[in-house]
Design a protein around this motif. Structure first.
Motif, PDB file in Angstrom:
ATOM      1  N   VAL A 184      34.139  44.919  45.844  1.00  0.00           N
ATOM      2  CA  VAL A 184      34.599  45.397  47.148  1.00  0.00           C
ATOM      3  C   VAL A 184      34.652  46.915  47.085  1.00  0.00           C
ATOM      4  CG1 VAL A 184      36.434  45.283  48.869  1.00  0.00           C
ATOM      5  CG2 VAL A 184      35.942  43.283  47.437  1.00  0.00           C
ATOM      6  N   ALA A 227      44.336  47.666  44.786  1.00  0.00           N
ATOM      7  CA  ALA A 227      43.583  47.189  43.620  1.00  0.00           C
ATOM      8  C   ALA A 227      44.501  46.497  42.624  1.00  0.00           C
ATOM      9  CB  ALA A 227      42.860  48.348  42.953  1.00  0.00           C
ATOM     10  N   ALA A 259      42.604  43.204  42.205  1.00  0.00           N
ATOM     11  CA  ALA A 259      41.441  43.371  41.337  1.00  0.00           C
ATOM     12  C   ALA A 259      41.597  42.654  40.005  1.00  0.00           C
ATOM     13  CB  ALA A 259      41.178  44.852  41.099  1.00  0.00           C
ATOM     14  N   TRP A 280      42.864  50.755  53.900  1.00  0.00           N
ATOM     15  CA  TRP A 280      43.224  49.954  52.739  1.00  0.00           C
ATOM     16  C   TRP A 280      44.106  48.767  53.109  1.00  0.00           C
ATOM     17  CZ3 TRP A 280      40.840  49.741  48.342  1.00  0.00           C
ATOM     18  CH2 TRP A 280      40.025  50.817  47.983  1.00  0.00           C
ATOM     19  N   MET A 309      37.227  46.163  42.183  1.00  0.00           N
ATOM     20  CA  MET A 309      37.560  47.210  43.143  1.00  0.00           C
ATOM     21  C   MET A 309      37.533  48.573  42.461  1.00  0.00           C
ATOM     22  SD  MET A 309      40.657  45.308  45.229  1.00  0.00           S
ATOM     23  CE  MET A 309      40.590  46.484  46.582  1.00  0.00           C
TER      24      MET A 309
END
Length: 310
Positions: free
Chosen positions: A100, A177, A181, A118, A166
């Motif tokens: 991403v 993240a 992530a 975000w 990420m």
């Protein structure tokens, strides 16, 4: 710490000369040859967003590596994206990972705010995970997405798991993240900078109860032909395999466990980098064995301390 190597396939270029095209086909790096050289993952550079890229780009050639797909949050609605990714994950035996990037259709005049950008990524990924896990259709009403009866069919009993990758630098980006992530992709930087950024990401992950859940990847360029320049914007490795391996090991010491390698466009370049892979893996194994041995000795000494002697 096991070190993973990802092969970044060069973006395709047009060929006007038939002889050059035949030479390119003979000398190009294939997923199978990259696998034999030690690359556990494959990323097709310049291919993104459709979530059908596996079928178009490599035509079934990738049989063993993890396949990295790049998809900007918001480029499809969450239900469609979740269904396509789930279908690909099932079709390819669980080898799909989702990259991403810190950009996408949300980064437009409609959503100019960095924080809003975000937050939308956060909501998008949260929805994907819910759709992959839920046994029944879900409804959702959020600041960016509205879902009614969203459902991903044909999941296994345990749902669908897609590792998420990420990147980012701001505090807001690192917080998102840290929440989502599995792999954080660092930018080109020094080992000290990588160590510092990794510590910030770990702290963000800890705030979401995900201590130890994030690994770190670094993009590098291996230029066996000596044609790359600093303009590539990436960490350029030495042409000498032993020196290149030492460069990578300095990042391993900083917490990096994956290298995303660009610049290898021919079989000869791949052969040269295979020595780098071997050097790094062997050195990492020796370091781990030495650490385990020293930890065992220390534990044994502690166990031998008589009771009450502290």
């Amino acid at each position: 710490m096991s070190v993973v190597f990802t092969f970044v396939s060069p973006a395709s270029t047009d060929r006007s000369n038939a002889a050059a095209e035949r030479h390119a086909v003979r000398s190009r790096v294939t997923p199978a040859s990259a696998w034999r050289a030690g690359f556990q993952s494959w990323l097709s550079d310049g291919q993104s967003n459709s979530l059908n890229v596996v079928d178009r780009a490599v035509a079934g050639e990738i049989e063993q590596q993890q396949i990295l797909l790049t998809h900007g949050a918001g480029e499809l609605d969450p239900v469609t994206a979740a269904r396509r990714l789930a279908a690909l994950q099932l079709r390819h035996g669980g080898r799909i990972a989702l990259r991403v990037p810190a950009r996408g259709l949300v980064d437009t005049d409609r959503q100019p705010s960095h924080i809003a950008f975000w937050r939308r990524i956060d909501e998008y990924l949260t929805l994907l995970k819910r759709l992959w896990a839920n046994e029944k259709p879900i409804d959702h009403e959020g600041p960016f997405y509205s879902v009614v009866g969203g459902f991903v069919p044909r999941k296994s009993a345990r749902g669908i798991a897609v590792p998420i990758r990420m990147a980012g630098l701001s505090g807001t980006a690192l917080n998102v993240a840290g929440k989502h992530a599995d792999v954080f992709e660092l930018a080109a930087m020094s080992p000290d900078e990588a160590r510092l950024l990794a510590s910030r990401v770990r702290a963000a992950a800890a705030r979401h109860g995900r201590q130890g859940k994030v690994r770190f990847a670094l993009p590098v360029v291996f230029d066996a032909a000596g044609q790359e320049t600093a303009a590539s914007g990436q960490s350029i490795l030495s042409q000498k395999p032993a020196q290149a391996a030492l460069q990578l090991l300095s990042f391993v010491d900083a917490g990096v466990s994956e290298f995303m390698v660009r610049g290898i466009g021919t079989a000869d370049g791949l052969d040269a980098f295979e020595h780098v892979v071997s050097f790094v893996q062997n050195s990492s194994s020796r370091r781990e064995a030495a650490w385990a041995a020293s930890a065992g000795v220390a534990a044994g000494r502690f166990d031998m301390v008589p009771a009450g002697s502290h």
